[in-house]
Design a protein around this motif. Structure first.
Motif, PDB file in Angstrom:
ATOM      1  N   UNK A 114      -5.751   9.845  -0.168  1.00 55.50           N
ATOM      2  CA  UNK A 114      -5.692   8.486   0.371  1.00 55.50           C
ATOM      3  C   UNK A 114      -4.990   7.585  -0.455  1.00 55.50           C
ATOM      4  N   UNK A 115      -4.599   6.466   0.147  1.00 53.50           N
ATOM      5  CA  UNK A 115      -4.308   5.455  -0.912  1.00 53.50           C
ATOM      6  C   UNK A 115      -4.307   4.102  -0.153  1.00 53.50           C
ATOM      7  N   UNK A 120      -2.604   7.835   7.713  1.00 56.40           N
ATOM      8  CA  UNK A 120      -1.911   8.847   8.695  1.00 56.40           C
ATOM      9  C   UNK A 120      -3.037   8.941   9.902  1.00 56.40           C
ATOM     10  N   UNK A 121      -2.626   8.757  11.171  1.00 58.12           N
ATOM     11  CA  UNK A 121      -3.514   9.107  12.239  1.00 58.12           C
ATOM     12  C   UNK A 121      -3.153  10.123  13.017  1.00 58.12           C
ATOM     13  N   UNK A 136       0.278   9.583   1.318  1.00 59.73           N
ATOM     14  CA  UNK A 136       0.673   9.376  -0.041  1.00 59.73           C
ATOM     15  C   UNK A 136       0.516  10.816  -0.751  1.00 59.73           C
ATOM     16  N   UNK A 137       1.108  10.965  -1.935  1.00 56.84           N
ATOM     17  CA  UNK A 137       0.810  12.026  -2.842  1.00 56.84           C
ATOM     18  C   UNK A 137       1.080  13.392  -2.446  1.00 56.84           C
ATOM     19  N   UNK A 188       5.444  12.096  -3.647  1.00 56.26           N
ATOM     20  CA  UNK A 188       5.639  10.942  -2.959  1.00 56.26           C
ATOM     21  C   UNK A 188       5.080  10.754  -1.618  1.00 56.26           C
ATOM     22  N   UNK A 189       5.582   9.627  -0.813  1.00 62.49           N
ATOM     23  CA  UNK A 189       4.962   9.540   0.377  1.00 62.49           C
ATOM     24  C   UNK A 189       5.721  10.031   1.552  1.00 62.49           C
TER      25      UNK A 189
END
Length: 360
Positions: A114-115, A120-121, A136-137, A188-189
């Motif tokens: 998470x960031x 994200x849903x 992310x990540x 990356x995202x």
């Protein structure tokens, strides 16, 4: 210096790991080639044991042995193996849809970070779960076929889903990846626009299942294997110096001795933890599996940091400047072990300890 392809053994026998000797010999040639490494990951996912099924120690030995050859290779294999284990665990729940074939033949990642400002849903669109937003990540997202991914749900929690990364609603940002370690594994995202997904367990299942802790220790096994690779470089350098008439002094020998005892202690800890996973005693007697995973991860991270310090300070600048494998290994490992959050993870363990979730 040639890559060492011998295995990392957490005990005195190599009988269990010998069927995978040819696999380990293939790792040096695949190192640095993401496509080749992903092919090895898919092969491993079809043949390697899964955690909690009686051969957890063997799984961790294999991961550590790959990391001892090339840290980045283990960084590719470990999440694929974790995803395969998650799919298997989810198949046994009452709240999971069954992914077809558990993803056999596909390359998988696990995206659970998470960031701030990124979300994200997951929501229902008729009888289908769809994902919208960003994650992310996401390491190697543009190269992978599928992923296990966590998303926020309408009930305020988080749940895990299997998603096809080749869907047209998936867009991978070009990562601004400037790292000197793990250079071939950019993170990356990734953006999702109404992408269908398969539910893996209900809300909260991903983080509450025992396998979450087991996977966390599997990452630590990779860190430890990377440290073994660094230690082997150190020992080889001392032997080469002795052959050239430069016998190691007491400082170098003391460093090698400390490296040996710290690595051996960490290996023994992993052996005990693997046995407790397989016999069902991990998480018993009022203790959580995650508290023990945090102890193992923190212990191994400290060992890795100490080994890096001892070896880097004793070998000096020349190998970092002129030995490509060694320089890559230390840079890769230094970044990979940052997945342990140091004092913040210790604080999380401290909160559990304060509540009595400890063995003493």
């Amino acid at each position: 210096m040639q890559a060492v392809t011998t295995s990392v053994f957490f005990d005195s026998t190599d009988a269990g790991i010998s069927p995978w000797s040819s696999f380990l010999r293939a790792v040096p040639d695949a190192a640095g080639d993401v496509t080749a490494l992903l092919a090895l990951a898919v092969e491993a996912g079809e043949t390697w044991p899964r955690p909690g099924e009686g051969r957890t120690q063997l799984l961790w030995e294999l991961l550590a042995s790959v990391a001892a050859i090339d840290v980045a290779a283990a960084r590719v294999l470990e999440p694929h193996m974790d995803a395969i284990a998650i799919l298997s665990q989810a198949a046994g729940t009452d709240t999971a849809d069954q992914p077809p074939g558990e993803g056999v033949g596909a390359s998988w990642g696990v995206f659970a970070a998470e960031a701030p400002g990124v979300s994200l849903r997951a929501s229902r669109d008729g009888g289908t779960v769809v994902l919208d937003g960003a994650k992310p990540w996401c390491s190697l997202a543009a190269s992978l076929d599928r992923a296990v991914i966590t998303a926020h749900t309408d009930d305020g929690g988080r749940a895990a889903f299997a998603v096809d990364l080749r869907h047209p609603g998936v867009r991978c940002e070009e990562p601004a990846w400037v790292a000197r370690g793990l250079r071939e594994i950019p993170s990356g995202t990734v953006h999702f626009d109404h992408v269908p997904a398969v539910a893996l367990g209900g809300t909260g299942w991903y983080h509450s299942r025992p396998g979450f802790a087991w996977g966390g220790v599997g990452v630590a096994a990779c860190w430890l294997g990377g440290a073994v690779g660094v230690a082997r470089d150190f020992r080889a350098g001392l032997l080469a110096g002795a052959d050239a008439g430069r016998e190691p002094d007491q400082v170098a020998l003391a460093a090698l001795g400390e490296v040996d005892r710290t690595l051996t202690a960490a290996m023994q800890y992993l052996v005990r933890t693997a046995a407790r996973i397989d016999d069902g005693s991990l998480g018993a007697h009022g203790q959580s599996s995650w508290s023990e995973a945090q102890r193992v991860r923190g212990t191994v991270a400290s060992v890795v940091e100490r080994v890096l310090h001892l070896v880097l300070s004793n070998r000096g600048p020349a190998p970092l400047a002129f030995d490509e494998r060694y320089a890559k290994r230390t840079a890769d490992l230094g970044l990979y072990v940052r997945q342990h959050h140091g004092s913040r993870d210790d604080a999380q363990l401290g909160r559990l300890t304060l509540k009595g979730d400890c063995p003493w």
